[in-house]
Design a protein around this motif. Structure first.
Motif, PDB file in Angstrom:
ATOM      1  N   VAL A 221     -11.185 -12.378  -1.261  1.00 38.32           N
ATOM      2  CA  VAL A 221     -12.460 -12.150  -0.577  1.00 38.32           C
ATOM      3  C   VAL A 221     -12.235 -11.955   0.923  1.00 38.32           C
ATOM      4  O   VAL A 221     -12.810 -11.062   1.555  1.00 38.32           O
ATOM      5  CB  VAL A 221     -13.430 -13.315  -0.841  1.00 38.32           C
ATOM      6  CG1 VAL A 221     -14.701 -13.154  -0.022  1.00 38.32           C
ATOM      7  CG2 VAL A 221     -13.759 -13.399  -2.336  1.00 38.32           C
ATOM      8  N   ALA A 222     -11.356 -12.759   1.494  1.00 36.88           N
ATOM      9  CA  ALA A 222     -11.078 -12.654   2.928  1.00 36.88           C
ATOM     10  C   ALA A 222     -10.457 -11.312   3.299  1.00 36.88           C
ATOM     11  O   ALA A 222     -10.655 -10.802   4.405  1.00 36.88           O
ATOM     12  CB  ALA A 222     -10.146 -13.787   3.364  1.00 36.88           C
ATOM     13  N   ALA A 223      -9.724 -10.714   2.347  1.00 36.31           N
ATOM     14  CA  ALA A 223      -9.062  -9.427   2.600  1.00 36.31           C
ATOM     15  C   ALA A 223      -9.960  -8.237   2.273  1.00 36.31           C
ATOM     16  O   ALA A 223      -9.510  -7.088   2.359  1.00 36.31           O
ATOM     17  CB  ALA A 223      -7.768  -9.344   1.799  1.00 36.31           C
TER      18      ALA A 223
ATOM     19  N   LEU B  85       5.875  -3.467  -5.583  1.00 38.93           N
ATOM     20  CA  LEU B  85       5.763  -4.911  -5.439  1.00 38.93           C
ATOM     21  C   LEU B  85       6.897  -5.532  -6.238  1.00 38.93           C
ATOM     22  O   LEU B  85       7.152  -5.127  -7.374  1.00 38.93           O
ATOM     23  CB  LEU B  85       4.405  -5.407  -5.956  1.00 38.93           C
ATOM     24  CG  LEU B  85       3.168  -4.763  -5.318  1.00 38.93           C
ATOM     25  CD1 LEU B  85       1.900  -5.304  -5.965  1.00 38.93           C
ATOM     26  CD2 LEU B  85       3.144  -5.026  -3.817  1.00 38.93           C
ATOM     27  N   LEU B  86       7.581  -6.497  -5.649  1.00 38.68           N
ATOM     28  CA  LEU B  86       8.797  -7.024  -6.242  1.00 38.68           C
ATOM     29  C   LEU B  86       8.613  -8.447  -6.756  1.00 38.68           C
ATOM     30  O   LEU B  86       7.855  -9.239  -6.183  1.00 38.68           O
ATOM     31  CB  LEU B  86       9.931  -7.016  -5.217  1.00 38.68           C
ATOM     32  CG  LEU B  86      10.186  -5.695  -4.483  1.00 38.68           C
ATOM     33  CD1 LEU B  86      11.329  -5.865  -3.496  1.00 38.68           C
ATOM     34  CD2 LEU B  86      10.479  -4.565  -5.460  1.00 38.68           C
ATOM     35  N   ALA B  87       9.315  -8.768  -7.824  1.00 44.63           N
ATOM     36  CA  ALA B  87       9.384 -10.147  -8.311  1.00 44.63           C
ATOM     37  C   ALA B  87      10.268 -10.962  -7.371  1.00 44.63           C
ATOM     38  O   ALA B  87      10.897 -10.421  -6.457  1.00 44.63           O
ATOM     39  CB  ALA B  87       9.938 -10.178  -9.731  1.00 44.63           C
TER      40      ALA B  87
ATOM     41  N   PHE C  53      -1.066 -11.731  -1.764  1.00 43.52           N
ATOM     42  CA  PHE C  53      -0.009 -12.360  -2.557  1.00 43.52           C
ATOM     43  C   PHE C  53       1.224 -12.726  -1.735  1.00 43.52           C
ATOM     44  O   PHE C  53       2.206 -13.236  -2.274  1.00 43.52           O
ATOM     45  CB  PHE C  53       0.368 -11.458  -3.738  1.00 43.52           C
ATOM     46  CG  PHE C  53      -0.742 -11.330  -4.742  1.00 43.52           C
ATOM     47  CD1 PHE C  53      -0.948 -12.300  -5.707  1.00 43.52           C
ATOM     48  CD2 PHE C  53      -1.618 -10.253  -4.697  1.00 43.52           C
ATOM     49  CE1 PHE C  53      -1.992 -12.206  -6.615  1.00 43.52           C
ATOM     50  CE2 PHE C  53      -2.670 -10.155  -5.601  1.00 43.52           C
ATOM     51  CZ  PHE C  53      -2.852 -11.133  -6.562  1.00 43.52           C
ATOM     52  N   GLY C  54       1.178 -12.472  -0.436  1.00 42.64           N
ATOM     53  CA  GLY C  54       2.256 -12.916   0.444  1.00 42.64           C
ATOM     54  C   GLY C  54       3.603 -12.305   0.150  1.00 42.64           C
ATOM     55  O   GLY C  54       4.630 -12.974   0.279  1.00 42.64           O
ATOM     56  N   ARG C  55       3.613 -11.033  -0.237  1.00 39.94           N
ATOM     57  CA  ARG C  55       4.878 -10.377  -0.561  1.00 39.94           C
ATOM     58  C   ARG C  55       5.097  -9.175   0.359  1.00 39.94           C
ATOM     59  O   ARG C  55       4.165  -8.459   0.704  1.00 39.94           O
ATOM     60  CB  ARG C  55       4.897  -9.914  -2.020  1.00 39.94           C
ATOM     61  CG  ARG C  55       4.884 -11.069  -2.998  1.00 39.94           C
ATOM     62  CD  ARG C  55       5.153 -10.602  -4.415  1.00 39.94           C
ATOM     63  NE  ARG C  55       5.188 -11.719  -5.336  1.00 39.94           N
ATOM     64  CZ  ARG C  55       6.251 -12.468  -5.558  1.00 39.94           C
ATOM     65  NH1 ARG C  55       7.378 -12.217  -4.924  1.00 39.94           N
ATOM     66  NH2 ARG C  55       6.212 -13.477  -6.411  1.00 39.94           N
ATOM     67  N   GLU C  56       6.340  -8.965   0.710  1.00 40.86           N
ATOM     68  CA  GLU C  56       6.693  -7.817   1.527  1.00 40.86           C
ATOM     69  C   GLU C  56       6.811  -6.592   0.621  1.00 40.86           C
ATOM     70  O   GLU C  56       7.658  -6.559  -0.269  1.00 40.86           O
ATOM     71  CB  GLU C  56       8.018  -8.057   2.244  1.00 40.86           C
ATOM     72  CG  GLU C  56       8.363  -7.000   3.285  1.00 40.86           C
ATOM     73  CD  GLU C  56       7.459  -7.059   4.504  1.00 40.86           C
ATOM     74  OE1 GLU C  56       7.318  -6.019   5.173  1.00 40.86           O
ATOM     75  OE2 GLU C  56       6.892  -8.134   4.780  1.00 40.86           O
ATOM     76  N   PRO C  57       5.961  -5.583   0.820  1.00 44.96           N
ATOM     77  CA  PRO C  57       6.050  -4.400  -0.035  1.00 44.96           C
ATOM     78  C   PRO C  57       7.273  -3.558   0.315  1.00 44.96           C
ATOM     79  O   PRO C  57       7.733  -3.551   1.454  1.00 44.96           O
ATOM     80  CB  PRO C  57       4.752  -3.647   0.270  1.00 44.96           C
ATOM     81  CG  PRO C  57       4.380  -4.084   1.655  1.00 44.96           C
ATOM     82  CD  PRO C  57       4.852  -5.501   1.788  1.00 44.96           C
ATOM     83  N   LYS C  58       7.779  -2.849  -0.692  1.00 48.76           N
ATOM     84  CA  LYS C  58       8.929  -1.969  -0.505  1.00 48.76           C
ATOM     85  C   LYS C  58       8.476  -0.518  -0.621  1.00 48.76           C
ATOM     86  O   LYS C  58       8.027  -0.078  -1.673  1.00 48.76           O
ATOM     87  CB  LYS C  58      10.001  -2.266  -1.561  1.00 48.76           C
ATOM     88  CG  LYS C  58      11.218  -1.342  -1.476  1.00 48.76           C
ATOM     89  CD  LYS C  58      12.189  -1.616  -2.614  1.00 48.76           C
ATOM     90  CE  LYS C  58      13.369  -0.650  -2.581  1.00 48.76           C
ATOM     91  NZ  LYS C  58      14.291  -0.888  -3.721  1.00 48.76           N
TER      92      LYS C  58
ATOM     93  N   PHE D 213      -3.676  -4.916   1.469  1.00 46.43           N
ATOM     94  CA  PHE D 213      -4.456  -5.905   0.724  1.00 46.43           C
ATOM     95  C   PHE D 213      -3.563  -6.764  -0.163  1.00 46.43           C
ATOM     96  O   PHE D 213      -3.586  -7.994  -0.104  1.00 46.43           O
ATOM     97  CB  PHE D 213      -5.525  -5.186  -0.112  1.00 46.43           C
ATOM     98  CG  PHE D 213      -6.245  -6.060  -1.101  1.00 46.43           C
ATOM     99  CD1 PHE D 213      -7.349  -6.786  -0.725  1.00 46.43           C
ATOM    100  CD2 PHE D 213      -5.822  -6.142  -2.419  1.00 46.43           C
ATOM    101  CE1 PHE D 213      -8.025  -7.593  -1.635  1.00 46.43           C
ATOM    102  CE2 PHE D 213      -6.487  -6.938  -3.345  1.00 46.43           C
ATOM    103  CZ  PHE D 213      -7.596  -7.670  -2.946  1.00 46.43           C
ATOM    104  N   TYR D 214      -2.749  -6.111  -1.010  1.00 45.37           N
ATOM    105  CA  TYR D 214      -1.919  -6.874  -1.950  1.00 45.37           C
ATOM    106  C   TYR D 214      -0.813  -7.650  -1.222  1.00 45.37           C
ATOM    107  O   TYR D 214      -0.461  -8.766  -1.626  1.00 45.37           O
ATOM    108  CB  TYR D 214      -1.344  -5.951  -3.022  1.00 45.37           C
ATOM    109  CG  TYR D 214      -2.374  -5.516  -4.033  1.00 45.37           C
ATOM    110  CD1 TYR D 214      -2.739  -6.347  -5.080  1.00 45.37           C
ATOM    111  CD2 TYR D 214      -3.021  -4.289  -3.926  1.00 45.37           C
ATOM    112  CE1 TYR D 214      -3.705  -5.966  -6.001  1.00 45.37           C
ATOM    113  CE2 TYR D 214      -3.990  -3.897  -4.837  1.00 45.37           C
ATOM    114  CZ  TYR D 214      -4.340  -4.741  -5.867  1.00 45.37           C
ATOM    115  OH  TYR D 214      -5.308  -4.364  -6.771  1.00 45.37           O
ATOM    116  N   ALA D 215      -0.267  -7.065  -0.155  1.00 42.97           N
ATOM    117  CA  ALA D 215       0.751  -7.783   0.615  1.00 42.97           C
ATOM    118  C   ALA D 215       0.160  -9.039   1.242  1.00 42.97           C
ATOM    119  O   ALA D 215       0.788 -10.106   1.253  1.00 42.97           O
ATOM    120  CB  ALA D 215       1.323  -6.867   1.689  1.00 42.97           C
TER     121      ALA D 215
END
Length: 242
Positions: A76-78, A165-167, A147-152, A142-144
């Motif tokens: 919601v915040a994003a 998005l990486l595991a 979910f706190g992940r660095e996109p590639k 948004f997804y970065a």
């Protein structure tokens, strides 16, 4: 992931014959939700599509959350939405339905027990999830953020803009593709199921009453096809290394 279907009996038969899935009904406690397994491992879910919802039959991709409540607040915040949940599912997990900043729906799942064994990548199991979006830069951010992940970044040209998005181990598990040039209104997640022979699986889809939306073709990422089951739920097929 799970399937929302207007004909659950036909869905059970179709996917059972196509991929060798076995259906297990959970019972009244979980509204007769169906778990599909492949060689004993969970591979997907199935729920009846209520005609009153006026929604087409479709597959839903779920993203894992370590804490569904905190992730829902981050959505919601994003700039996204959480129209349902987070809601506990018995004692096994917490579920929420979400919509990203561009309007693509997805599910949110927090596994509480840690005891559910999911099928690994192999024929008949999910091998990849891909988001086609018309607001690429916003959606990647948004997804970065959520979910706190660095996109590639895989491609960054006008013809091909793509982020993975990486595991935790660095394995690509999902992709985000800019589709604004081809379909400006598109905002949708797609699931890829692995196949040892994509052409044979496409043929089987038709034999079982499904439809071929995009015939099998060779790509730098393997042989791919886009199909639909007998009630119109869309999914994709991808070849697996021999």
């Amino acid at each position: 992931m799970d399937l929302r279907s207007s004909d659950t009996d036909r869905a059970r038969e179709f996917y059972g014959q196509l991929f060798g899935w076995t259906a297990h009904t959970t019972g009244p406690e979980f509204n007769d939700y169906v778990n599909f397994t492949l060689d004993g491992d969970l591979v997907a879910g199935l729920v009846a599509n209520d005609p009153a919802n006026d929604q087409p039959d479709a597959w839903t991709t779920y993203l894992t959350a370590s804490h569904a409540g905190a992730t829902a607040r981050a959505i919601v915040a994003a700039g996204g939405q959480v129209p349902f949940g987070p809601h506990p599912v018995g004692e096994i997990g917490v579920l929420a339905a979400a919509i990203d900043v561009a309007g693509a729906p997805f599910g949110l799942w927090q596994d509480v027990t840690g005891s559910r064994a999911w099928a690994q990548v192999r024929p008949g199991a999910a091998s990849y999830h891909e988001l086609h979006t018309n607001r690429y830069d916003e959606v990647v951010a948004f997804y970065a953020s959520v979910f706190g992940r660095e996109p590639k970044t895989v491609g960054d040209t006008d013809e091909f803009r793509y982020t993975q998005l990486l595991a935790d181990d660095g394995t690509p598990v999902a992709g985000i593709m800019d589709f604004s040039s081809w379909s400006p209104d598109l905002a949708e997640w797609f699931c890829y199921f692995g196949s040892a022979d994509v052409d044979a699986t496409v043929e089987r889809v038709e034999e079982l009453g499904g439809a071929v939306l995009e015939p099998a073709q060779d790509t730098p990422y393997g042989r791919l096809a886009k199909v639909a089951d007998p009630t119109g739920a869309v999914f994709k097929l991808t070849s697996l290394p021999g």
